[in-house]
Write a protein that holds these residues in place. Structure first.
Motif, PDB file in Angstrom:
ATOM      1  N   GLN A  39       0.844  -1.194   0.000  1.00 49.37           N
ATOM      2  CA  GLN A  39       0.000   0.000   0.000  1.00 49.37           C
ATOM      3  C   GLN A  39       0.879   1.243   0.000  1.00 49.37           C
ATOM      4  O   GLN A  39       1.950   1.243   0.612  1.00 49.37           O
ATOM      5  N   PRO A  40       0.430   2.300  -0.654  1.00 48.85           N
ATOM      6  CA  PRO A  40       1.208   3.549  -0.614  1.00 48.85           C
ATOM      7  C   PRO A  40       1.378   4.013   0.828  1.00 48.85           C
ATOM      8  O   PRO A  40       0.473   3.872   1.651  1.00 48.85           O
ATOM      9  N   SER A  41       2.535   4.561   1.136  1.00 49.19           N
ATOM     10  CA  SER A  41       2.818   4.961   2.520  1.00 49.19           C
ATOM     11  C   SER A  41       1.822   5.995   3.047  1.00 49.19           C
ATOM     12  O   SER A  41       1.556   6.034   4.241  1.00 49.19           O
ATOM     13  N   ALA A  42       1.242   6.788   2.167  1.00 49.11           N
ATOM     14  CA  ALA A  42       0.279   7.796   2.602  1.00 49.11           C
ATOM     15  C   ALA A  42      -1.004   7.168   3.142  1.00 49.11           C
ATOM     16  O   ALA A  42      -1.671   7.743   4.000  1.00 49.11           O
ATOM     17  N   THR A  43      -1.337   5.979   2.664  1.00 49.69           N
ATOM     18  CA  THR A  43      -2.568   5.325   3.115  1.00 49.69           C
ATOM     19  C   THR A  43      -2.318   4.044   3.897  1.00 49.69           C
ATOM     20  O   THR A  43      -3.249   3.446   4.408  1.00 49.69           O
ATOM     21  N   HIS A  44      -1.065   3.632   3.983  1.00 51.76           N
ATOM     22  CA  HIS A  44      -0.735   2.389   4.689  1.00 51.76           C
ATOM     23  C   HIS A  44      -0.940   2.581   6.183  1.00 51.76           C
ATOM     24  O   HIS A  44      -0.482   3.571   6.750  1.00 51.76           O
ATOM     25  N   PRO A  45      -1.625   1.635   6.837  1.00 48.89           N
ATOM     26  CA  PRO A  45      -1.874   1.795   8.268  1.00 48.89           C
ATOM     27  C   PRO A  45      -0.637   1.618   9.131  1.00 48.89           C
ATOM     28  O   PRO A  45      -0.663   1.879  10.316  1.00 48.89           O
ATOM     29  N   GLY A  46       0.450   1.149   8.521  1.00 51.76           N
ATOM     30  CA  GLY A  46       1.673   0.917   9.281  1.00 51.76           C
ATOM     31  C   GLY A  46       1.695  -0.482   9.843  1.00 51.76           C
ATOM     32  O   GLY A  46       0.674  -1.120   9.983  1.00 51.76           O
ATOM     33  N   CYS A  47       2.866  -0.958  10.116  1.00 56.44           N
ATOM     34  CA  CYS A  47       3.002  -2.310  10.634  1.00 56.44           C
ATOM     35  C   CYS A  47       4.201  -2.356  11.562  1.00 56.44           C
ATOM     36  O   CYS A  47       5.329  -2.147  11.128  1.00 56.44           O
ATOM     37  N   LEU A  48       3.938  -2.619  12.787  1.00 53.61           N
ATOM     38  CA  LEU A  48       5.012  -2.730  13.768  1.00 53.61           C
ATOM     39  C   LEU A  48       5.165  -4.165  14.249  1.00 53.61           C
ATOM     40  O   LEU A  48       5.762  -4.412  15.273  1.00 53.61           O
ATOM     41  N   ILE A  49       4.623  -5.107  13.481  1.00 50.15           N
ATOM     42  CA  ILE A  49       4.649  -6.505  13.907  1.00 50.15           C
ATOM     43  C   ILE A  49       6.078  -6.988  14.099  1.00 50.15           C
ATOM     44  O   ILE A  49       6.429  -7.512  15.146  1.00 50.15           O
ATOM     45  N   GLY A  52       4.806 -25.161   2.894  1.00 49.08           N
ATOM     46  CA  GLY A  52       6.061 -24.497   3.260  1.00 49.08           C
ATOM     47  C   GLY A  52       6.564 -23.565   2.174  1.00 49.08           C
ATOM     48  O   GLY A  52       7.049 -22.465   2.461  1.00 49.08           O
ATOM     49  N   LEU A  53       6.439 -23.978   0.927  1.00 54.03           N
ATOM     50  CA  LEU A  53       6.872 -23.133  -0.190  1.00 54.03           C
ATOM     51  C   LEU A  53       6.038 -21.856  -0.255  1.00 54.03           C
ATOM     52  O   LEU A  53       6.582 -20.756  -0.374  1.00 54.03           O
ATOM     53  N   ILE A  54       4.734 -22.006  -0.151  1.00 51.77           N
ATOM     54  CA  ILE A  54       3.856 -20.828  -0.198  1.00 51.77           C
ATOM     55  C   ILE A  54       4.147 -19.911   0.980  1.00 51.77           C
ATOM     56  O   ILE A  54       4.234 -18.687   0.826  1.00 51.77           O
ATOM     57  N   GLN A  55       4.331 -20.482   2.154  1.00 52.61           N
ATOM     58  CA  GLN A  55       4.652 -19.673   3.335  1.00 52.61           C
ATOM     59  C   GLN A  55       5.997 -18.964   3.167  1.00 52.61           C
ATOM     60  O   GLN A  55       6.149 -17.812   3.577  1.00 52.61           O
ATOM     61  N   CYS A  56       6.949 -19.637   2.575  1.00 52.28           N
ATOM     62  CA  CYS A  56       8.263 -19.035   2.343  1.00 52.28           C
ATOM     63  C   CYS A  56       8.141 -17.814   1.424  1.00 52.28           C
ATOM     64  O   CYS A  56       8.701 -16.752   1.705  1.00 52.28           O
ATOM     65  N   VAL A  57       7.389 -17.954   0.341  1.00 48.23           N
ATOM     66  CA  VAL A  57       7.171 -16.827  -0.572  1.00 48.23           C
ATOM     67  C   VAL A  57       6.442 -15.708   0.165  1.00 48.23           C
ATOM     68  O   VAL A  57       6.804 -14.540   0.071  1.00 48.23           O
ATOM     69  N   TRP A  58       5.420 -16.075   0.940  1.00 45.65           N
ATOM     70  CA  TRP A  58       4.645 -15.077   1.682  1.00 45.65           C
ATOM     71  C   TRP A  58       5.541 -14.302   2.639  1.00 45.65           C
ATOM     72  O   TRP A  58       5.505 -13.074   2.677  1.00 45.65           O
ATOM     73  N   HIS A  59       6.350 -15.001   3.406  1.00 47.06           N
ATOM     74  CA  HIS A  59       7.237 -14.326   4.357  1.00 47.06           C
ATOM     75  C   HIS A  59       8.253 -13.446   3.632  1.00 47.06           C
ATOM     76  O   HIS A  59       8.604 -12.369   4.110  1.00 47.06           O
ATOM     77  N   GLY A  60       8.713 -13.892   2.485  1.00 45.88           N
ATOM     78  CA  GLY A  60       9.632 -13.076   1.695  1.00 45.88           C
ATOM     79  C   GLY A  60       8.991 -11.799   1.209  1.00 45.88           C
ATOM     80  O   GLY A  60       9.631 -10.742   1.163  1.00 45.88           O
ATOM     81  N   CYS A  61       7.717 -11.877   0.864  1.00 45.18           N
ATOM     82  CA  CYS A  61       6.998 -10.687   0.393  1.00 45.18           C
ATOM     83  C   CYS A  61       6.791  -9.660   1.496  1.00 45.18           C
ATOM     84  O   CYS A  61       6.665  -8.476   1.227  1.00 45.18           O
ATOM     85  N   GLN A  62       6.757 -10.088   2.725  1.00 47.65           N
ATOM     86  CA  GLN A  62       6.498  -9.147   3.818  1.00 47.65           C
ATOM     87  C   GLN A  62       7.748  -8.825   4.618  1.00 47.65           C
ATOM     88  O   GLN A  62       7.677  -8.250   5.695  1.00 47.65           O
ATOM     89  N   CYS A  63       8.925  -9.154   4.065  1.00 42.21           N
ATOM     90  CA  CYS A  63      10.163  -8.940   4.804  1.00 42.21           C
ATOM     91  C   CYS A  63      10.518  -7.463   4.912  1.00 42.21           C
ATOM     92  O   CYS A  63      10.015  -6.635   4.183  1.00 42.21           O
ATOM     93  N   GLY A  64      11.397  -7.178   5.813  1.00 37.10           N
ATOM     94  CA  GLY A  64      11.861  -5.814   6.015  1.00 37.10           C
ATOM     95  C   GLY A  64      11.326  -5.258   7.310  1.00 37.10           C
ATOM     96  O   GLY A  64      10.361  -5.765   7.860  1.00 37.10           O
ATOM     97  N   PRO A  65      11.948  -4.203   7.816  1.00 36.52           N
ATOM     98  CA  PRO A  65      11.516  -3.637   9.085  1.00 36.52           C
ATOM     99  C   PRO A  65      10.110  -3.065   9.024  1.00 36.52           C
ATOM    100  O   PRO A  65       9.439  -2.959  10.023  1.00 36.52           O
ATOM    101  N   THR A  66       9.661  -2.678   7.831  1.00 31.68           N
ATOM    102  CA  THR A  66       8.270  -2.256   7.659  1.00 31.68           C
ATOM    103  C   THR A  66       7.763  -2.890   6.389  1.00 31.68           C
ATOM    104  O   THR A  66       8.504  -3.137   5.455  1.00 31.68           O
ATOM    105  N   SER A  67       6.476  -3.134   6.329  1.00 31.83           N
ATOM    106  CA  SER A  67       5.930  -3.765   5.136  1.00 31.83           C
ATOM    107  C   SER A  67       6.009  -2.838   3.934  1.00 31.83           C
ATOM    108  O   SER A  67       5.983  -3.303   2.804  1.00 31.83           O
ATOM    109  N   THR A  68       6.111  -1.544   4.143  1.00 32.86           N
ATOM    110  CA  THR A  68       6.202  -0.629   3.013  1.00 32.86           C
ATOM    111  C   THR A  68       7.585  -0.647   2.379  1.00 32.86           C
ATOM    112  O   THR A  68       7.766  -0.138   1.291  1.00 32.86           O
ATOM    113  N   ARG A  69       8.563  -1.271   3.037  1.00 27.44           N
ATOM    114  CA  ARG A  69       9.902  -1.371   2.453  1.00 27.44           C
ATOM    115  C   ARG A  69       9.842  -2.113   1.121  1.00 27.44           C
ATOM    116  O   ARG A  69      10.500  -1.748   0.154  1.00 27.44           O
TER     117      ARG A  69
END
Length: 132
Positions: free
Chosen positions: A38-48, A101-118
């Protein structure tokens, strides 16, 4: 944090309810990429990640919650993959745990980084969607 994280559970629950397994996988990955980019202007943020990585007594509840969330999502997907094998959507002998496991691996890779907007800053949504 919980409000944002529950969106992941919603994505999985809606996806595993789909009729065919290909749509299940597409929905998990595509809907998640849309959530993560999501664009950072509308992203709710993620501190997970930040909340879990702190690993202090004040974040133990958060760590346990996130672990349960990921486990629940993985289990829902595993059950759906197993059903797809039983119904003949996937070849007999397919290892449901490996596919999950493969799908989860791809999913976790997509959400990597200190923030999801990275992810959105380093790679366009369009490029990610073409990849998955």
């Amino acid at each position: 944090m919980r409000t944002y994280a529950e969106r992941y559970r919603e994505i999985y629950q809606q996806a595993v309810a789909q009729e065919d397994v290909q749509t299940v996988i597409e929905r998990i990955l595509t809907d998640s990429v849309h959530e993560f980019t999501q664009p950072s202007a509308t992203h709710p943020g993620c501190l997970i990640s930040s909340a879990v990585m702190t690993d202090s007594t004040s974040t133990l509840d958060t760590s346990a919650y996130v672990a349960e969330l990921h486990s629940s999502n993985k289990q829902a997907l595993l059950v759906r993959i197993e059903r797809a094998i039983q119904n003949g959507e996937l070849a007999a002998g397919t290892n449901a745990a490996v596919v999950t496991g493969l799908i989860q691996c791809v999913w976790h890779g997509c959400q990597c980084g200190p923030t999801s907007t990275r992810l959105a800053r380093t790679c366009s949504r369009r490029r990610i969607l073409l990849t998955i």
